[in-house]
Write a protein that holds these residues in place. Structure first.
Motif, PDB file in Angstrom:
ATOM      1  N   LEU A  61       0.827  -1.207   0.000  1.00 54.88           N
ATOM      2  CA  LEU A  61       0.000   0.000   0.000  1.00 54.88           C
ATOM      3  C   LEU A  61       0.862   1.258   0.000  1.00 54.88           C
ATOM      4  CD1 LEU A  61      -2.891   1.189   0.208  1.00 54.88           C
ATOM      5  CD2 LEU A  61      -2.642   1.055   2.691  1.00 54.88           C
ATOM      6  N   VAL A  62       1.859   1.278   0.861  1.00 55.28           N
ATOM      7  CA  VAL A  62       2.756   2.438   0.954  1.00 55.28           C
ATOM      8  C   VAL A  62       3.490   2.663  -0.364  1.00 55.28           C
ATOM      9  CG1 VAL A  62       4.902   3.234   2.052  1.00 55.28           C
ATOM     10  CG2 VAL A  62       3.010   2.404   3.456  1.00 55.28           C
ATOM     11  N   ASP A  63       3.815   1.594  -1.074  1.00 54.25           N
ATOM     12  CA  ASP A  63       4.518   1.714  -2.346  1.00 54.25           C
ATOM     13  C   ASP A  63       3.582   2.101  -3.492  1.00 54.25           C
ATOM     14  OD1 ASP A  63       6.918   1.699  -3.693  1.00 54.25           O
ATOM     15  OD2 ASP A  63       7.134  -0.470  -3.743  1.00 54.25           O
ATOM     16  N   HIS A 149       7.534  -6.932  -2.297  1.00 55.52           N
ATOM     17  CA  HIS A 149       6.924  -7.090  -0.974  1.00 55.52           C
ATOM     18  C   HIS A 149       6.375  -8.501  -0.736  1.00 55.52           C
ATOM     19  CE1 HIS A 149       7.494  -2.842  -0.775  1.00 55.52           C
ATOM     20  NE2 HIS A 149       6.773  -2.689  -1.870  1.00 55.52           N
ATOM     21  N   LEU A 150       6.589  -9.383  -1.685  1.00 58.46           N
ATOM     22  CA  LEU A 150       6.110 -10.756  -1.529  1.00 58.46           C
ATOM     23  C   LEU A 150       7.032 -11.499  -0.563  1.00 58.46           C
ATOM     24  CD1 LEU A 150       5.124 -11.735  -5.170  1.00 58.46           C
ATOM     25  CD2 LEU A 150       3.647 -11.011  -3.296  1.00 58.46           C
ATOM     26  N   THR A 151       6.494 -11.849   0.558  1.00 59.71           N
ATOM     27  CA  THR A 151       7.254 -12.608   1.549  1.00 59.71           C
ATOM     28  C   THR A 151       7.186 -14.089   1.195  1.00 59.71           C
ATOM     29  OG1 THR A 151       5.329 -12.904   2.958  1.00 59.71           O
ATOM     30  CG2 THR A 151       6.670 -10.925   3.348  1.00 59.71           C
ATOM     31  N   SER A 152       8.068 -14.854   1.757  1.00 61.90           N
ATOM     32  CA  SER A 152       8.027 -16.296   1.511  1.00 61.90           C
ATOM     33  C   SER A 152       6.703 -16.884   1.998  1.00 61.90           C
ATOM     34  CB  SER A 152       9.220 -16.988   2.175  1.00 61.90           C
ATOM     35  OG  SER A 152       9.240 -16.713   3.557  1.00 61.90           O
ATOM     36  N   ALA A 153       6.140 -16.340   3.077  1.00 66.47           N
ATOM     37  CA  ALA A 153       4.848 -16.822   3.589  1.00 66.47           C
ATOM     38  C   ALA A 153       3.719 -16.524   2.605  1.00 66.47           C
ATOM     39  CB  ALA A 153       4.551 -16.193   4.944  1.00 66.47           C
TER      40      ALA A 153
END
Length: 160
Positions: A61-63, A149-153
């Protein structure tokens, strides 16, 4: 196969049938034609049930905020997706949706000429509950902003 989203506030009926196009009160729908993310209005929804991925979502969102004209969060993913199909929004993304939140809107968008996928652009959005949608030009640009921003989770959740 068929999609129906009704907005009783505005008496608007969004419908689509696979291979038959998308319509708003019997008028043909097409996704917007904007080609630059900087000129776009984007819809989203804030995670509220499962806050596991809140940090990643907030980073997205911030990006996205400074790269667009604005962000809208009215409250119904089905209606937000219908707005993408109608060209009112240029794109949409959200995390943690149920298939019934997305299914009709996804068909509306594809029948209106848009693209829908998960946060990596794959066709697992109905299973994963993670969605990005937009016109063909904006879809790819949203994926690029989201990718860092894609995390491994999050990635693991999409591939279940």
């Amino acid at each position: 196969t068929h999609a129906v989203v009704y907005d009783p506030t505005n008496n608007e009926l969004f419908t689509a049938s696979r291979g038959g196009g998308a319509y708003l009160n019997n008028k043909r729908l097409r996704v917007g034609k904007r080609i630059r993310l900087e000129d776009c209005l984007i819809g989203t929804g804030l995670p509220f049930r499962d806050l596991t991925h809140m940090d990643a979502y907030m980073a997205m969102l911030v990006d996205i905020i400074p790269r667009t004209v604005g962000i809208r969060r009215p409250g119904s993913a089905a209606l937000d997706l219908a707005y993408v199909a109608a060209g009112r929004y240029d794109g949409f993304w959200e995390i943690g949706l149920a298939p019934w939140d997305m299914a009709a809107g996804c068909l509306l968008i594809t029948e209106a000429g848009g693209l829908v996928g998960d946060l990596e652009g794959n066709a697992t959005h109905l299973e994963s509950g993670q969605i990005v949608a937009g016109n063909p030009k904006i879809f790819g640009q949203l994926l690029q902003v989201i990718a860092p921003h894609l995390t491994s989770a999050l990635i693991a959740a999409q591939r279940k």
